[in-house]
Design a protein around this motif. Sequence first.
Motif, mmCIF file in Angstrom:
data_model
loop_
_atom_site.group_PDB
_atom_site.id
_atom_site.type_symbol
_atom_site.label_atom_id
_atom_site.label_comp_id
_atom_site.label_asym_id
_atom_site.label_seq_id
_atom_site.Cartn_x
_atom_site.Cartn_y
_atom_site.Cartn_z
ATOM 1 N N ILE A 155 0.915 -0.674 0.124
ATOM 2 C CA ILE A 155 0.491 0.407 0.271
ATOM 3 C C ILE A 155 0.677 1.485 0.144
ATOM 4 O O ILE A 155 0.568 2.073 0.722
ATOM 5 N N ASN A 156 2.446 1.552 -0.785
ATOM 6 C CA ASN A 156 2.578 1.898 -0.386
ATOM 7 C C ASN A 156 2.668 4.252 -1.457
ATOM 8 O O ASN A 156 1.994 4.572 -1.471
ATOM 9 N N ASN A 157 1.946 2.913 -2.965
ATOM 10 C CA ASN A 157 1.075 4.285 -3.452
ATOM 11 C C ASN A 157 2.173 5.686 -3.745
ATOM 12 O O ASN A 157 2.286 6.566 -3.899
ATOM 13 N N ASN A 158 3.057 4.468 -4.026
ATOM 14 C CA ASN A 158 4.899 6.174 -4.637
ATOM 15 C C ASN A 158 4.652 6.377 -3.702
ATOM 16 O O ASN A 158 6.105 7.370 -3.480
ATOM 17 N N TYR A 159 5.040 6.156 -2.169
ATOM 18 C CA TYR A 159 5.552 6.606 -0.909
ATOM 19 C C TYR A 159 7.235 6.400 -0.885
ATOM 20 O O TYR A 159 7.164 5.125 -1.294
ATOM 21 N N GLY A 160 7.721 7.321 -1.184
ATOM 22 C CA GLY A 160 9.575 6.963 -0.915
ATOM 23 C C GLY A 160 9.883 7.937 0.565
ATOM 24 O O GLY A 160 9.633 8.568 0.944
ATOM 25 N N VAL A 161 11.087 6.238 0.971
ATOM 26 C CA VAL A 161 11.425 6.742 1.832
ATOM 27 C C VAL A 161 12.867 7.049 2.431
ATOM 28 O O VAL A 161 13.121 5.813 1.193
ATOM 29 N N THR A 162 13.611 7.132 2.700
ATOM 30 C CA THR A 162 15.231 7.262 2.574
ATOM 31 C C THR A 162 15.662 6.918 4.025
ATOM 32 O O THR A 162 15.607 8.102 5.002
ATOM 33 N N GLN A 163 16.132 5.798 4.411
ATOM 34 C CA GLN A 163 17.360 5.706 6.029
ATOM 35 C C GLN A 163 18.497 5.410 5.579
ATOM 36 O O GLN A 163 18.947 5.025 5.096
ATOM 37 N N PHE A 164 18.807 7.032 6.387
ATOM 38 C CA PHE A 164 19.827 7.381 6.676
ATOM 39 C C PHE A 164 21.083 6.699 7.717
ATOM 40 O O PHE A 164 20.379 6.559 9.130
ATOM 41 N N TYR A 165 22.523 5.992 7.424
ATOM 42 C CA TYR A 165 22.981 4.836 9.066
ATOM 43 C C TYR A 165 23.753 5.868 9.054
ATOM 44 O O TYR A 165 24.563 5.688 9.500
ATOM 45 N N GLY A 166 24.684 6.525 7.722
ATOM 46 C CA GLY A 166 25.204 7.467 8.493
ATOM 47 C C GLY A 166 25.825 9.092 6.791
ATOM 48 O O GLY A 166 25.035 8.767 6.607
ATOM 49 N N GLY A 167 26.475 9.375 7.680
ATOM 50 C CA GLY A 167 26.652 10.864 6.652
ATOM 51 C C GLY A 167 28.358 11.732 6.920
ATOM 52 O O GLY A 167 28.601 11.196 7.826
ATOM 53 N N GLY A 215 30.444 15.268 5.615
ATOM 54 C CA GLY A 215 29.916 16.473 4.619
ATOM 55 C C GLY A 215 31.296 17.767 4.371
ATOM 56 O O GLY A 215 32.101 16.941 6.063
ATOM 57 N N ASN A 216 31.089 18.376 3.982
ATOM 58 C CA ASN A 216 32.860 19.488 4.301
ATOM 59 C C ASN A 216 31.574 20.852 4.484
ATOM 60 O O ASN A 216 31.104 21.547 2.893
ATOM 61 N N ALA A 217 31.558 21.528 5.687
ATOM 62 C CA ALA A 217 30.290 22.993 5.550
ATOM 63 C C ALA A 217 31.067 23.706 4.189
ATOM 64 O O ALA A 217 30.538 24.548 3.847
ATOM 65 N N GLN A 218 32.198 24.294 4.263
ATOM 66 C CA GLN A 218 33.181 24.732 3.571
ATOM 67 C C GLN A 218 32.924 25.007 2.072
ATOM 68 O O GLN A 218 32.714 26.010 1.147
ATOM 69 N N ALA A 219 32.607 23.675 2.005
ATOM 70 C CA ALA A 219 32.524 23.162 0.420
ATOM 71 C C ALA A 219 30.866 23.191 -0.011
ATOM 72 O O ALA A 219 30.703 22.399 -0.823
ATOM 73 N N ASN A 220 29.972 23.523 1.589
ATOM 74 C CA ASN A 220 28.726 23.274 0.810
ATOM 75 C C ASN A 220 28.272 21.525 0.071
ATOM 76 O O ASN A 220 27.781 21.595 -1.139
ATOM 77 N N ARG A 221 28.750 20.404 0.577
ATOM 78 C CA ARG A 221 29.567 19.263 0.089
ATOM 79 C C ARG A 221 28.805 18.629 1.061
ATOM 80 O O ARG A 221 29.721 18.042 1.993
ATOM 81 N N TYR A 222 27.444 17.282 1.037
ATOM 82 C CA TYR A 222 27.330 16.248 1.767
ATOM 83 C C TYR A 222 27.102 15.024 1.420
ATOM 84 O O TYR A 222 26.409 15.250 -0.090
ATOM 85 N N PHE A 223 27.288 14.224 2.044
ATOM 86 C CA PHE A 223 27.202 12.766 1.857
ATOM 87 C C PHE A 223 26.115 11.852 2.416
ATOM 88 O O PHE A 223 26.934 11.879 3.979
ATOM 89 N N GLY A 224 25.695 10.583 1.869
ATOM 90 C CA GLY A 224 25.311 10.048 3.051
ATOM 91 C C GLY A 224 24.788 8.816 2.606
ATOM 92 O O GLY A 224 24.859 8.453 1.487
ATOM 93 N N GLY A 225 24.953 7.676 3.311
ATOM 94 C CA GLY A 225 24.685 6.598 3.436
ATOM 95 C C GLY A 225 22.958 5.770 3.442
ATOM 96 O O GLY A 225 22.892 6.138 4.557
ATOM 97 N N THR A 226 22.402 5.168 2.972
ATOM 98 C CA THR A 226 21.215 4.907 2.812
ATOM 99 C C THR A 226 21.281 2.924 2.689
ATOM 100 O O THR A 226 21.841 2.540 1.816
ATOM 101 N N GLN A 227 20.038 2.961 3.635
ATOM 102 C CA GLN A 227 19.460 1.667 2.935
ATOM 103 C C GLN A 227 18.238 1.507 1.806
ATOM 104 O O GLN A 227 17.556 1.647 2.062
ATOM 105 N N ASP A 228 18.255 0.679 0.942
ATOM 106 C CA ASP A 228 17.257 -0.261 0.591
ATOM 107 C C ASP A 228 16.529 1.138 -0.306
ATOM 108 O O ASP A 228 15.074 1.171 0.149
#
Length: 125
Positions: free
Chosen positions: A98-110, A112-125
């Motif tokens: 019953i997702n009806n195009n429902y999307g979720v991202t679960q981050f496990y870690g992240g 970044g570099n605030a000065q460069a305004n770049r961020y990275f995240g590790g996700t599951q499924d």
Amino acid sequence: SQGWYDNIIWAGDPNNADRVIVGGIDLWRSTNGGTDVARISQWQLAPLSAHADHHEIITPPAYDGTSNNTLLFGNDGGLYYGGNLWDTSAANVTWQEINNNYGVTQFYGGDGNAQANRYFGGTQD
């Protein structure tokens, strides 16, 4: 081997304390307080069966264990209704995604570099 990540126990039938559902990768049900269990989902068949990695079982207000025995399951694949849960054959359990195009991202870690305004995240499924 995934008990740290996906595990759930439901013992919420208002009329039958012997009904139990346990979940991890798949779901298993018992009608005798956990003495015997039968598998009621096969994650490889999703969405025709519930997706793997169960985190939540919700009892809808209309659940009575007889005329309405549908529960709501939350897992890494989203949301599923499970019906006919107490039928004598586990093969008769019905699943509806019953997702009806429902999307979720679960981050496990992240990181970044605030000065460069770049961020990275590790996700599951």
